[in-house]
Design an enzyme around this catalytic site. Structure first.
Site, PDB file in Angstrom:
ATOM      1  N   THR A  87      -9.570  -5.051   1.772  1.00  0.00           N
ATOM      2  CA  THR A  87     -10.364  -5.051   3.069  1.00  0.00           C
ATOM      3  C   THR A  87     -11.109  -4.653   3.819  1.00  0.00           C
ATOM      4  O   THR A  87     -11.547  -4.655   4.098  1.00  0.00           O
ATOM      5  CB  THR A  87      -9.652  -6.150   3.228  1.00  0.00           C
ATOM      6  OG1 THR A  87      -8.601  -5.547   3.842  1.00  0.00           O
ATOM      7  CG2 THR A  87      -8.986  -7.410   2.541  1.00  0.00           C
ATOM      8  N   GLY A  88     -10.893  -2.765   2.894  1.00  0.00           N
ATOM      9  CA  GLY A  88     -11.241  -2.079   3.777  1.00  0.00           C
ATOM     10  C   GLY A  88     -10.540  -1.734   5.191  1.00  0.00           C
ATOM     11  O   GLY A  88     -10.807  -1.268   6.361  1.00  0.00           O
ATOM     12  N   ARG A  89     -10.090  -2.669   5.700  1.00  0.00           N
ATOM     13  CA  ARG A  89      -9.352  -2.999   6.960  1.00  0.00           C
ATOM     14  C   ARG A  89      -8.869  -1.504   7.846  1.00  0.00           C
ATOM     15  O   ARG A  89      -7.869  -1.445   6.680  1.00  0.00           O
ATOM     16  CB  ARG A  89      -8.576  -4.248   7.479  1.00  0.00           C
ATOM     17  CG  ARG A  89      -9.375  -5.413   7.845  1.00  0.00           C
ATOM     18  CD  ARG A  89      -8.584  -6.760   7.455  1.00  0.00           C
ATOM     19  NE  ARG A  89      -7.693  -6.903   6.365  1.00  0.00           N
ATOM     20  CZ  ARG A  89      -6.732  -8.167   6.375  1.00  0.00           C
ATOM     21  NH1 ARG A  89      -5.934  -8.247   7.323  1.00  0.00           N
ATOM     22  NH2 ARG A  89      -6.331  -7.740   5.562  1.00  0.00           N
TER      23      ARG A  89
ATOM     24  N   ASP B 204       0.731  -1.147  -0.045  1.00  0.00           N
ATOM     25  CA  ASP B 204       0.132   0.168   0.223  1.00  0.00           C
ATOM     26  C   ASP B 204       0.553   1.443  -0.133  1.00  0.00           C
ATOM     27  O   ASP B 204       0.137   2.177   0.580  1.00  0.00           O
ATOM     28  CB  ASP B 204      -1.151   0.121   1.344  1.00  0.00           C
ATOM     29  CG  ASP B 204      -1.546  -0.981   1.524  1.00  0.00           C
ATOM     30  OD1 ASP B 204      -1.956  -1.752   0.044  1.00  0.00           O
ATOM     31  OD2 ASP B 204      -2.364  -1.656   2.075  1.00  0.00           O
TER      32      ASP B 204
ATOM     33  N   GLY C 195       1.996   3.167  -2.649  1.00  0.00           N
ATOM     34  CA  GLY C 195       1.107   3.871  -3.700  1.00  0.00           C
ATOM     35  C   GLY C 195       1.732   3.308  -5.047  1.00  0.00           C
ATOM     36  O   GLY C 195       1.609   4.010  -6.198  1.00  0.00           O
ATOM     37  N   LYS C 196       1.827   2.023  -4.860  1.00  0.00           N
ATOM     38  CA  LYS C 196       2.076   1.592  -6.856  1.00  0.00           C
ATOM     39  C   LYS C 196       2.085   2.246  -7.785  1.00  0.00           C
ATOM     40  O   LYS C 196       2.104   2.441  -8.914  1.00  0.00           O
ATOM     41  CB  LYS C 196       2.539   0.292  -6.641  1.00  0.00           C
ATOM     42  CG  LYS C 196       3.491  -0.245  -5.250  1.00  0.00           C
ATOM     43  CD  LYS C 196       3.627  -2.065  -4.324  1.00  0.00           C
ATOM     44  CE  LYS C 196       1.705  -2.529  -4.490  1.00  0.00           C
ATOM     45  NZ  LYS C 196       2.003  -2.357  -2.798  1.00  0.00           N
TER      46      LYS C 196
ATOM     47  N   VAL D 137       2.694  14.010  -3.368  1.00  0.00           N
ATOM     48  CA  VAL D 137       1.733  14.960  -2.041  1.00  0.00           C
ATOM     49  C   VAL D 137       0.690  14.955  -2.269  1.00  0.00           C
ATOM     50  O   VAL D 137      -0.233  15.953  -1.972  1.00  0.00           O
ATOM     51  CB  VAL D 137       2.649  16.360  -2.645  1.00  0.00           C
ATOM     52  CG1 VAL D 137       4.420  16.646  -2.116  1.00  0.00           C
ATOM     53  CG2 VAL D 137       2.381  16.992  -3.601  1.00  0.00           C
TER      54      VAL D 137
ATOM     55  N   GLY E  52      -4.433  -4.741  -4.248  1.00  0.00           N
ATOM     56  CA  GLY E  52      -5.755  -3.180  -4.495  1.00  0.00           C
ATOM     57  C   GLY E  52      -4.794  -1.921  -4.155  1.00  0.00           C
ATOM     58  O   GLY E  52      -4.085  -1.295  -3.669  1.00  0.00           O
ATOM     59  N   HIS E  53      -4.675  -1.508  -5.784  1.00  0.00           N
ATOM     60  CA  HIS E  53      -4.228  -0.107  -6.134  1.00  0.00           C
ATOM     61  C   HIS E  53      -4.175   1.193  -6.498  1.00  0.00           C
ATOM     62  O   HIS E  53      -5.631   0.298  -7.487  1.00  0.00           O
ATOM     63  CB  HIS E  53      -3.236  -0.628  -7.555  1.00  0.00           C
ATOM     64  CG  HIS E  53      -2.030  -2.167  -7.022  1.00  0.00           C
ATOM     65  ND1 HIS E  53      -0.980  -2.631  -8.067  1.00  0.00           N
ATOM     66  CD2 HIS E  53      -1.469  -2.729  -5.831  1.00  0.00           C
ATOM     67  CE1 HIS E  53      -0.813  -3.864  -6.999  1.00  0.00           C
ATOM     68  NE2 HIS E  53      -0.679  -3.804  -6.073  1.00  0.00           N
TER      69      HIS E  53
ATOM     70  N   GLN F 137       1.917  -6.182  -2.617  1.00  0.00           N
ATOM     71  CA  GLN F 137       2.768  -6.460  -1.874  1.00  0.00           C
ATOM     72  C   GLN F 137       3.646  -5.325  -1.799  1.00  0.00           C
ATOM     73  O   GLN F 137       3.767  -4.409  -2.047  1.00  0.00           O
ATOM     74  CB  GLN F 137       2.862  -7.392  -1.137  1.00  0.00           C
ATOM     75  CG  GLN F 137       1.757  -8.569  -1.030  1.00  0.00           C
ATOM     76  CD  GLN F 137       0.644  -8.381  -2.756  1.00  0.00           C
ATOM     77  OE1 GLN F 137       1.337  -9.508  -3.518  1.00  0.00           O
ATOM     78  NE2 GLN F 137      -0.407  -8.523  -2.751  1.00  0.00           N
TER      79      GLN F 137
HETATM   80  P1  GDP Z   1      -0.537   0.338  -3.605  1.00  0.00           P
HETATM   81  O1  GDP Z   1      -1.398  -0.652  -3.133  1.00  0.00           O
HETATM   82  O2  GDP Z   1       1.209   0.237  -3.250  1.00  0.00           O
HETATM   83  O3  GDP Z   1      -0.995   1.026  -5.001  1.00  0.00           O
HETATM   84  O4  GDP Z   1      -0.945   1.377  -2.485  1.00  0.00           O
HETATM   85  P2  GDP Z   1      -2.862   1.532  -2.401  1.00  0.00           P
HETATM   86  O5  GDP Z   1      -3.628   1.914  -3.081  1.00  0.00           O
HETATM   87  O6  GDP Z   1      -3.106   0.389  -1.308  1.00  0.00           O
HETATM   88  O7  GDP Z   1      -2.268   2.522  -0.798  1.00  0.00           O
HETATM   89  C1  GDP Z   1      -2.215   3.619  -1.054  1.00  0.00           C
HETATM   90  C2  GDP Z   1      -3.900   4.837  -0.807  1.00  0.00           C
HETATM   91  O8  GDP Z   1      -2.479   6.360  -1.093  1.00  0.00           O
HETATM   92  C3  GDP Z   1      -4.298   5.679  -1.875  1.00  0.00           C
HETATM   93  O9  GDP Z   1      -5.508   5.210  -1.171  1.00  0.00           O
HETATM   94  C4  GDP Z   1      -3.994   6.195  -2.606  1.00  0.00           C
HETATM   95  O10 GDP Z   1      -5.057   6.967  -3.806  1.00  0.00           O
HETATM   96  C5  GDP Z   1      -2.881   7.042  -1.945  1.00  0.00           C
HETATM   97  N1  GDP Z   1      -2.148   8.248  -1.999  1.00  0.00           N
HETATM   98  C6  GDP Z   1      -0.816   7.856  -2.691  1.00  0.00           C
HETATM   99  N2  GDP Z   1      -0.573   8.318  -2.632  1.00  0.00           N
HETATM  100  C7  GDP Z   1      -1.129   9.903  -2.105  1.00  0.00           C
HETATM  101  C8  GDP Z   1       0.225  10.580  -1.451  1.00  0.00           C
HETATM  102  O11 GDP Z   1       1.072  10.599  -1.744  1.00  0.00           O
HETATM  103  N3  GDP Z   1      -0.305  11.574  -1.024  1.00  0.00           N
HETATM  104  C9  GDP Z   1      -1.661  10.429   0.038  1.00  0.00           C
HETATM  105  N4  GDP Z   1      -2.660  11.964   0.745  1.00  0.00           N
HETATM  106  N5  GDP Z   1      -1.992  10.079  -0.359  1.00  0.00           N
HETATM  107  C10 GDP Z   1      -1.896   8.873  -1.571  1.00  0.00           C
HETATM  108  P1  IMO Z   2      -1.071  -4.241  -2.375  1.00  0.00           P
HETATM  109  O1  IMO Z   2      -0.303  -4.472  -3.507  1.00  0.00           O
HETATM  110  C1  IMO Z   2      -0.722  -4.494   1.855  1.00  0.00           C
HETATM  111  C2  IMO Z   2      -1.008  -8.938   3.678  1.00  0.00           C
HETATM  112  C3  IMO Z   2      -2.775  -9.113   4.089  1.00  0.00           C
HETATM  113  C4  IMO Z   2      -1.862  -9.984   4.968  1.00  0.00           C
HETATM  114  C5  IMO Z   2      -0.324 -10.502   4.762  1.00  0.00           C
HETATM  115  C6  IMO Z   2      -0.810 -11.893   3.985  1.00  0.00           C
HETATM  116  O2  IMO Z   2      -2.473  -3.108  -2.089  1.00  0.00           O
HETATM  117  O3  IMO Z   2       0.199  -2.842  -1.476  1.00  0.00           O
HETATM  118  P2  IMO Z   2      -2.384 -12.492   1.938  1.00  0.00           P
HETATM  119  O4  IMO Z   2      -4.190 -12.247   1.618  1.00  0.00           O
HETATM  120  O5  IMO Z   2      -1.552 -12.467   0.611  1.00  0.00           O
HETATM  121  O6  IMO Z   2      -2.353 -14.083   2.418  1.00  0.00           O
HETATM  122  O7  IMO Z   2      -2.362 -11.710   3.279  1.00  0.00           O
HETATM  123  O8  IMO Z   2       0.012  -9.845   3.824  1.00  0.00           O
HETATM  124  N1  IMO Z   2      -1.614  -7.904   1.991  1.00  0.00           N
HETATM  125  C7  IMO Z   2      -1.240  -6.790   2.220  1.00  0.00           C
HETATM  126  N2  IMO Z   2      -1.026  -5.415   3.126  1.00  0.00           N
HETATM  127  N3  IMO Z   2      -0.901  -4.623   0.577  1.00  0.00           N
HETATM  128  C8  IMO Z   2      -1.341  -5.572  -0.008  1.00  0.00           C
HETATM  129  O9  IMO Z   2      -0.813  -5.372  -1.637  1.00  0.00           O
HETATM  130  C9  IMO Z   2      -1.588  -7.022   0.438  1.00  0.00           C
HETATM  131  N4  IMO Z   2      -1.452  -8.055   0.214  1.00  0.00           N
HETATM  132  C10 IMO Z   2      -1.261  -8.473   1.027  1.00  0.00           C
HETATM  133  O10 IMO Z   2      -3.207  -8.537   5.259  1.00  0.00           O
HETATM  134  O11 IMO Z   2      -1.336  -9.310   6.156  1.00  0.00           O
HETATM  135 MG    MG Z   3      -2.345  -1.386  -1.875  1.00  0.00          MG
END
Ligand code: GDP
Ligand code: IMO
Ligand code: MG
Length: 425
Positions: free
Chosen positions: A299-301, A13, A15-16, A410, A40-41, A222
């Site tokens: 997952t919304g967690r 998570d 910000g990939k 930012v 979840g990207h 991840q």
């Molecule tokens: P990923 O799994 O690495 O793609 O990251 P996620 O999408 O799960 O989580 C990143 C969250 O941070 C998302 O809700 C993005 O919209 C948000 N985000 C990404 N870059 C920034 C940033 O620079 N600032 C803020 N405030 N939010 C960001």
């Molecule tokens: P992105 O690509 C954050 C975490 C789960 C759990 C552990 C194992 O959005 O960054 P799994 O379902 O893979 O067996 O869960 O890994 N986890 C993540 N945490 N971002 C993710 O993906 C994740 N994918 C799995 O919360 O702790």
């Molecule tokens: Mg994510």
């Protein structure tokens, strides 16, 4: 050409999705190489937020193709829903997406096994996303898996049933869990749908592109600290999330890897169980969680929040061969008077700047404190307009890690991205 790779440096998570979307115009192909719908990207542009689970984050840009590589595990039901949602927005997914014949499929019974295994672990549960990831990779390495290419065979149904029978035996070892009887029908329908997609031999496909001078970016899911080998085992996912995984997950040789972009948040988050030495369990942790909207995209967690951990970041850069760092969510730290950064750990054997074997042992982070900045930076477009304390925060990290930071984010929008120098060679 060499293949560039973009990877999470922390517990996911980072910000990939956002940065892959920003970089996509520079590439001909964006390829996912591991993980599955546990990811979840998030991407944001034109005021709309999109969350992708299996589809690469290049899908919104015309002129770039996308590939789900052999290392990915696919739940056809989730993929079908993702494709339909994108098509409803007018995205021509069919002309922009290919899927490897060698990617493995997640069956409904894999999800049941994931659930049963977590329930059996009780307090020691991993905190899995319950998408069936672990059991599917277990079948892959156990040489029992069901691949996309198998769905094309005339005996696909028999193969499916034989694997389900095996799962039923395994499930009988656990406490019974409730089942939705509709799932199998929905899955079989989605499997047939999948066979109508563009299914390819992805290894020659990617290598031919590279040989012909095309640019490929591998998109990680991840993060390094969730890697099956290098993460905080056993609280990890079941794939290699690191750059080596891009080689095995796409069939690209190590000597063909070019730039490795390592993404990290200006602080740390973790969702699910497992050790987190710099976790903030106080009001400040909650403030960062709320300000950063740190709630899981899948997952919304609620995501646990804490200070930046440099020994962990340095370790992630080492095992990935990171050439450039991208720092995300600097805006979330605005308004915090003093920022702590973990620079080492105190362990029963003394101080160390290395990541210890187990983060569950008695280790205490050793912090340095830097002055924060109060300015709202979400509208900053140029590094020269950074508050001085933010510039100092960036310099501190670069000096410690020894890798340049060349992208600062930012805000969540595509536009809220500052490129510090030319990213691509
Ligand atoms: P990923 O799994 O690495 O793609 O990251 P996620 O999408 O799960 O989580 C990143 C969250 O941070 C998302 O809700 C993005 O919209 C948000 N985000 C990404 N870059 C920034 C940033 O620079 N600032 C803020 N405030 N939010 C960001
Ligand atoms: P992105 O690509 C954050 C975490 C789960 C759990 C552990 C194992 O959005 O960054 P799994 O379902 O893979 O067996 O869960 O890994 N986890 C993540 N945490 N971002 C993710 O993906 C994740 N994918 C799995 O919360 O702790
Ligand atoms: Mg994510």
């Amino acid at each position: 050409m060499k293949m560039d790779v973009l990877l999470g440096m922390q517990w996911g998570d980072e910000g990939k999705g956002k940065i892959v979307d920003v970089l996509t115009p520079e590439y001909d192909l964006i390829a996912r190489f591991q993980g599955g719908p546990n990811a979840g990207h998030t991407l944001e542009f034109d005021g709309i937020k999109h969350v992708l689970h299996t589809i690469p984050s290049g899908i919104f840009r015309e002129g770039t193709h996308n590939l789900i590589g052999n290392g990915v595990v696919i739940d056809p039901v989730i993929l079908k829903k993702e494709v339909e949602a994108l098509e409803a927005l007018g995205v021509d997914v069919n002309s922009r997406l290919s899927i490897s014949k060698k990617a493995h499929l997640i069956l409904p019974t894999h999800k049941l096994l994931d659930q049963a295994s977590e329930l059996a672990k009780g307090k020691k549960k991993i905190g899995s996303t319950l998408k069936g990831i672990g059991p599917t990779y277990m079948d892959k390495t156990g040489r029992n898996g069901f691949r996309v290419g198998d769905a094309l065979l005339s005996d696909a149904r028999l193969r499916y049933e034989s694997l389900v029978n095996k799962h039923r035996h395994l499930l009988s070892l656990y406490d019974p869990i409730e089942e939705d009887t509709q799932l199998e029908e929905e899955w079989l329908e989605a499997m047939h749908w999948l066979t109508t997609m563009d299914i390819v031999d992805s290894e020659p496909y990617v290598n031919d592109l590279l040989r012909n001078g095309k640019k490929v970016l591998a998109e990680g899911a991840q993060g390094a600290l969730l890697d099956i080998d290098f993460g905080t085992y056993p609280f990890v996912t079941s794939s290699n999330t690191t750059s080596a995984g891009a080689c095995t997950g796409l069939g690209v040789a190590p000597n063909r890897i070019g730039n490795v972009y390592g993404i990290f948040k200006a602080y740390c988050t973790r969702v699910g169980s497992g050790p987190f030495p710099t976790e903030l369990t106080d009001a400040l942790g909650e403030e960062i969680q709320n300000k950063g909207h740190e709630f899981g995209s899948t997952t919304g967690r609620a995501r646990r929040c804490g200070w930046l951990d440099l020994p962990a970041l340095k370790y992630s850069c080492m095992v990935n061969g990171v050439t450039h760092l991208n720092m995300m969510k600097a805006d979330v730290l605005s308004g915090i008077d003093e920022l702590k950064i973990c620079v080492a750990y105190q362990t029963p054997n003394g101080r160390t700047e290395h990541l210890p074997f187990s983060l569950e042992d008695e280790i205490e982070p050793i912090y340095e404190t830097l002055p924060g900045w109060s300015e709202d930076i979400t509208g900053v477009l140029d590094k020269d307009d950074f508050p001085e304390n933010l510039a100092a925060y960036i310099r501190f990290i670069e000096k410690h890690i020894g890798v340049p930071i060349n992208i600062i984010s930012v805000g969540p929008d595509r536009e809220q991205t500052i490129l510090l120098d030319k990213v691509l060679a």
